[in-house]
Structures are given as structure tokens and as C-alpha cells.
Design a protein around this motif. Structure first.
Motif, PDB file in Angstrom:
ATOM      1  N   GLU A  23      53.503 -38.796  30.049  1.00 49.36           N
ATOM      2  CA  GLU A  23      52.315 -38.042  30.479  1.00 49.36           C
ATOM      3  C   GLU A  23      51.932 -38.388  31.915  1.00 49.36           C
ATOM      4  N   GLN A  26      54.414 -36.806  34.257  1.00 52.37           N
ATOM      5  CA  GLN A  26      54.208 -35.364  34.338  1.00 52.37           C
ATOM      6  C   GLN A  26      53.029 -35.033  35.252  1.00 52.37           C
ATOM      7  N   LYS A  27      52.010 -35.873  35.259  1.00 52.06           N
ATOM      8  CA  LYS A  27      50.859 -35.645  36.132  1.00 52.06           C
ATOM      9  C   LYS A  27      51.161 -35.995  37.588  1.00 52.06           C
ATOM     10  N   PRO A  29      54.703 -36.735  39.412  1.00 52.34           N
ATOM     11  CA  PRO A  29      56.150 -36.945  39.423  1.00 52.34           C
ATOM     12  C   PRO A  29      56.635 -37.866  40.545  1.00 52.34           C
ATOM     13  N   ASP A  57      46.354 -35.288  39.617  1.00 50.65           N
ATOM     14  CA  ASP A  57      46.501 -34.034  38.877  1.00 50.65           C
ATOM     15  C   ASP A  57      45.220 -33.204  38.940  1.00 50.65           C
TER      16      ASP A  57
END
Length: 144
Positions: A23, A26-27, A29, A57
Motif C-alpha cells: 500500500e 502504491q501511494k 512508487p 498521495d
């Protein structure tokens, strides 16, 4: 390099945090562009990386300069708020000055000692005496 960085981040996970590394990546990279040896050197916590990734993010819709705009605007806002509190406005007293001005002043140690009739210079002579006494005591204890 990216695999080793991701492996390091997943190794930071505890049982209660499964999936947090994925997670976080993903927020943000760009965490995968940091070499694993740099993570080992700095030893960041997964929670701090996750919080930073969440902030990035959140600011992503503002574009590439979003983070810079937020930092600059918060700096200006803090100046506008904190400066009057600390330094006052228009030559008037500050809020901090008003609060601390209402408190009684703390006397200097020399003034306090003199008010009780103690001469601080005479206390200096006690230091070598205590050192000699302490050394003598240790010697006596060592002989016993």
C-alpha cells in the motif's frame, strides 16, 4: 534494485501490518528507487514511510509542485500567526510577553545566596576538601 528495496520494505512488516508495504509503495512508487542499503543505513520505520506516502498521495492532485506549494504556504501561514504571538504587532507587546510578564521573576542564584547571607566564593573552598575527603575514604575502605 527495485526488488531488493521492496523486499526490505516487506521485511519491515509485522503480522498486524500485512500489506502495508504494498500500500505504501502504491501511494509513493519512488520508494522503490531508494537502494536497499540506504534503507539499512537510515533504518526508517514502515509507519513513517506510510505516513509520508499518504501525504504525497494526498497532494498528488496538486501536481508536481503541490508539495512545495503546501510547504511554502504553511510557512507563510505560520509566520503570519506565530510572529504576532512571539513578537507583537505594531510595537505592542506580544502574547508571550504578556504571559511571561505576569509571572514573578526568578532571582539569579548569586542574588538568592546573598539574600540568605551565603558567600558563593566560600563554597568554592569546599570542593577540594570534599575531593580530599573522598580520596581518603576510598583509601581507607580499600585497605580494609
Amino acid at each position: 534494485m527495485q526488488e531488493r528495496s521492496f523486499r526490505y520494505l516487506t521485511n519491515l512488516e509485522e503480522e498486524s501490518q500485512k500489506g502495508l508495504a504494498l500500500e505504501t509503495v502504491q501511494k509513493n512508487p519512488r520508494l522503490l528507487t531508494v537502494p536497499d542499503f540506504e534503507y539499512e543505513r537510515t533504518k526508517p520505520s514502515l509507519a513513517s514511510l506510510s505516513n509520508t506516502a499518504s501525504a504525497i498521495d494526498f497532494l498528488r492532485p496538486l501536481g508536481e509542485v503541490g508539495l512545495a506549494v503546501v510547504i511554502f504556504s504553511s510557512f507563510v501561514a505560520l509566520l503570519l500567526v506565530l510572529r504576532p504571538l512571539i513578537y507583537g504587532v505594531g510595537g505592542g507587546p506580544s502574547l508571550v510577553g504578556l504571559v511571561t510578564g505576569a509571572l514573578p521573576s526568578i532571582p539569579r542564584p548569586s542574588e538568592l545566596a546573598e539574600s540568605y547571607g551565603i558567600n558563593l566564593a566560600s563554597l568554592v573552598a569546599i570542593i577540594p576538601l570534599t575531593q580530599v575527603f573522598s580520596a581518603f575514604k576510598k583509601r581507607v575502605e580499600a585497605e580494609q
